[in-house]
Write an enzyme that holds these catalytic residues in place. Structure first.
Site, PDB file in Angstrom:
ATOM      1  N   LYS A  46      22.981  48.176  38.964  1.00 12.42           N
ATOM      2  CA  LYS A  46      21.641  48.654  39.337  1.00 12.42           C
ATOM      3  C   LYS A  46      21.086  48.003  40.611  1.00 12.42           C
ATOM      4  O   LYS A  46      20.310  48.619  41.338  1.00 12.42           O
ATOM      5  CB  LYS A  46      20.663  48.411  38.182  1.00 12.42           C
ATOM      6  N   ASN A  68      11.290  38.534  31.154  1.00 12.67           N
ATOM      7  CA  ASN A  68      11.242  38.667  32.617  1.00 12.67           C
ATOM      8  C   ASN A  68      12.614  39.057  33.175  1.00 12.67           C
ATOM      9  O   ASN A  68      13.053  38.560  34.204  1.00 12.67           O
ATOM     10  CB  ASN A  68      10.723  37.385  33.277  1.00 12.67           C
ATOM     11  N   GLY A  69      13.244  40.001  32.496  1.00 13.54           N
ATOM     12  CA  GLY A  69      14.537  40.508  32.964  1.00 13.54           C
ATOM     13  C   GLY A  69      14.367  41.786  33.761  1.00 13.54           C
ATOM     14  O   GLY A  69      13.298  42.055  34.315  1.00 13.54           O
ATOM     15  N   ASP A  79      13.083  54.504  35.624  1.00 15.29           N
ATOM     16  CA  ASP A  79      12.613  53.727  34.460  1.00 15.29           C
ATOM     17  C   ASP A  79      11.096  53.539  34.518  1.00 15.29           C
ATOM     18  O   ASP A  79      10.436  53.457  33.488  1.00 15.29           O
ATOM     19  CB  ASP A  79      13.272  52.334  34.430  1.00 15.29           C
ATOM     20  N   SER A  84      26.752  54.775  26.372  1.00 15.39           N
ATOM     21  CA  SER A  84      25.549  55.364  26.962  1.00 15.39           C
ATOM     22  C   SER A  84      25.126  56.629  26.210  1.00 15.39           C
ATOM     23  O   SER A  84      25.962  57.459  25.830  1.00 15.39           O
ATOM     24  CB  SER A  84      25.815  55.719  28.428  1.00 15.39           C
ATOM     25  N   THR A 119      23.966  52.194  35.505  1.00 17.95           N
ATOM     26  CA  THR A 119      23.581  51.200  34.518  1.00 17.95           C
ATOM     27  C   THR A 119      24.303  49.885  34.815  1.00 17.95           C
ATOM     28  O   THR A 119      24.959  49.751  35.857  1.00 17.95           O
ATOM     29  CB  THR A 119      23.819  51.741  33.077  1.00 17.95           C
ATOM     30  N   TYR A 141      14.739  50.961  21.144  1.00 17.23           N
ATOM     31  CA  TYR A 141      14.653  52.238  20.410  1.00 17.23           C
ATOM     32  C   TYR A 141      15.498  52.258  19.136  1.00 17.23           C
ATOM     33  O   TYR A 141      15.431  53.225  18.392  1.00 17.23           O
ATOM     34  CB  TYR A 141      14.990  53.431  21.314  1.00 17.23           C
TER      35      TYR A 141
END
Ligand code: NAP
Length: 289
Positions: A72, A133-134, A108, A21, A68, A233
């Site tokens: 979640k 679609n997650g 988020d 993380s 995470t 990213y």
């Protein structure tokens, strides 16, 4: 080196795995800049131990934490309150103790919309296409609804997952009035209608940097003022965003979402403005040296 004393307050992130993380880097950079007596720690917590971990956090006075994979969704049943945003997403990524119990939200959404909000546009006549679609796509859809997008098309490759995705919003007219779901075959006819194309799939993520969720030819179908947004990213830019930039489109990568979701969480915990530049720079340094 931060001096940790008996008064230092604990923040952290739980997950499994949590070792990679990036949150500790950016949160501790902000904490250091602010000079507040907090520390942010990664806590590896297996699925089976989630409830015990949360009970333990309450006992030792943890102030708040991020969540995470894989907790979640499952954490939601362990909280005394969940914000409407997190309910819409169906997942919580930020929790804090409000004196009587744990309260959870999903930052988020705030992270995703931040770079779009900066453009200060009226989105009501605009169309977004979302690839995937997650879990992340759910926060994206809620964000697009918050921004006031006119329509949102979801592209998924698995029929059952697409149906489930759509059905979870059944009691939320704010979302269903915008949303349509499609197979990837529909992309060529949808792309010319899009003002925003968002990649929420991991296609193109390091180390698979030569992959793109859409071809350069398909990117050509977008309007000249369309925006390409990749939640990935690393690398920066992804192949998808390179195609978009080559075409002259505005390209947004996932770093800002990561920074802004973290900043929103820290603001909740500290109840004060946080140094977003410091958070962004610490992440860039960690990721790209
Ligand atoms: P997820 O729940 O596993 O969802 C991934 C989605 O991508 C699913 O719909 C999956 O479809 C689809 N997909 C996977 N491989 C594919 C392929 N080869 N071709 C087409 N579709 C494919 O993951 P997530 O949590 O939503 O995360 C997705 C991406 O967003 C990751 O790259 C993650 O790093 C990034 N992310 C970034 C941020 C940020 O702050 N920038 C935040 C969250 C997530 P199937 O279900 O059919 O496999």
């Amino acid at each position: 080196m931060k001096l940790i004393t008996g008064k230092t307050k604990l923040l952290g992130i739980i997950g499994s795995p949590v070792e990679h993380s990036l949150s500790p880097v950016m949160q501790n950079a902000a904490i250091a800049e602010l000079g507040v007596d907090y520390i942010y720690v990664p806590f590896p917590v297996e699925k089976i131990n989630l409830k015990q971990a949360i009970m333990g956090f309450e006992v030792i006075g943890v102030q708040g934490f991020n969540i995470t994979i894989p907790h979640k969704q499952s954490i939601m049943t362990l909280l005394s309150e969940v914000t409407s945003t997190a309910k819409m997403v169906g997942a919580v990524n930020t929790v804090w103790y409000n004196g009587a119990g744990w309260k959870g939200t999903n930052t988020d959404v705030e992270g995703f919309v931040a770079p779009l909000k900066e453009m200060a546009r009226d989105w009501s006549q605009t169309t977004a296409i979302v690839l995937g679609n997650g879990g992340a796509a759910r926060a994206v859809v809620v964000g697009l609804a918050e921004l006031g997008f006119g329509s949102v098309h979801i592209i998924g490759r698995d029929r059952q997952k697409l149906v489930n995705f759509y059905q979870t919003w059944q009691n939320m007219p704010k979302i269903t009035k915008l949303l349509k779901v499609h197979y990837p075959e529909t992309l060529p006819e949808l792309l010319p209608t899009a003002d925003l194309l968002v990649n929420t799939t991991p296609v193109g993520m390091y180390p698979h940097i030569d992959a793109s969720p859409v071809s350069a030819e398909l990117i050509e179908q977008l309007k000249p003022d369309a925006i390409a947004y990749d939640l990935i990213y690393t690398p920066s830019p992804t192949k998808f965003l390179r195609f978009a930039s080559d075409r002259g489109l505005k390209a947004i990568d996932g770093l800002e979402m990561l920074v802004q979701q973290g900043a929103a969480a820290l603001e909740i915990w500290l109840q004060q403005p946080v140094p977003i530049n410091t958070m962004r720079n610490s992440l860039k340094k960690q990721l790209f040296g």
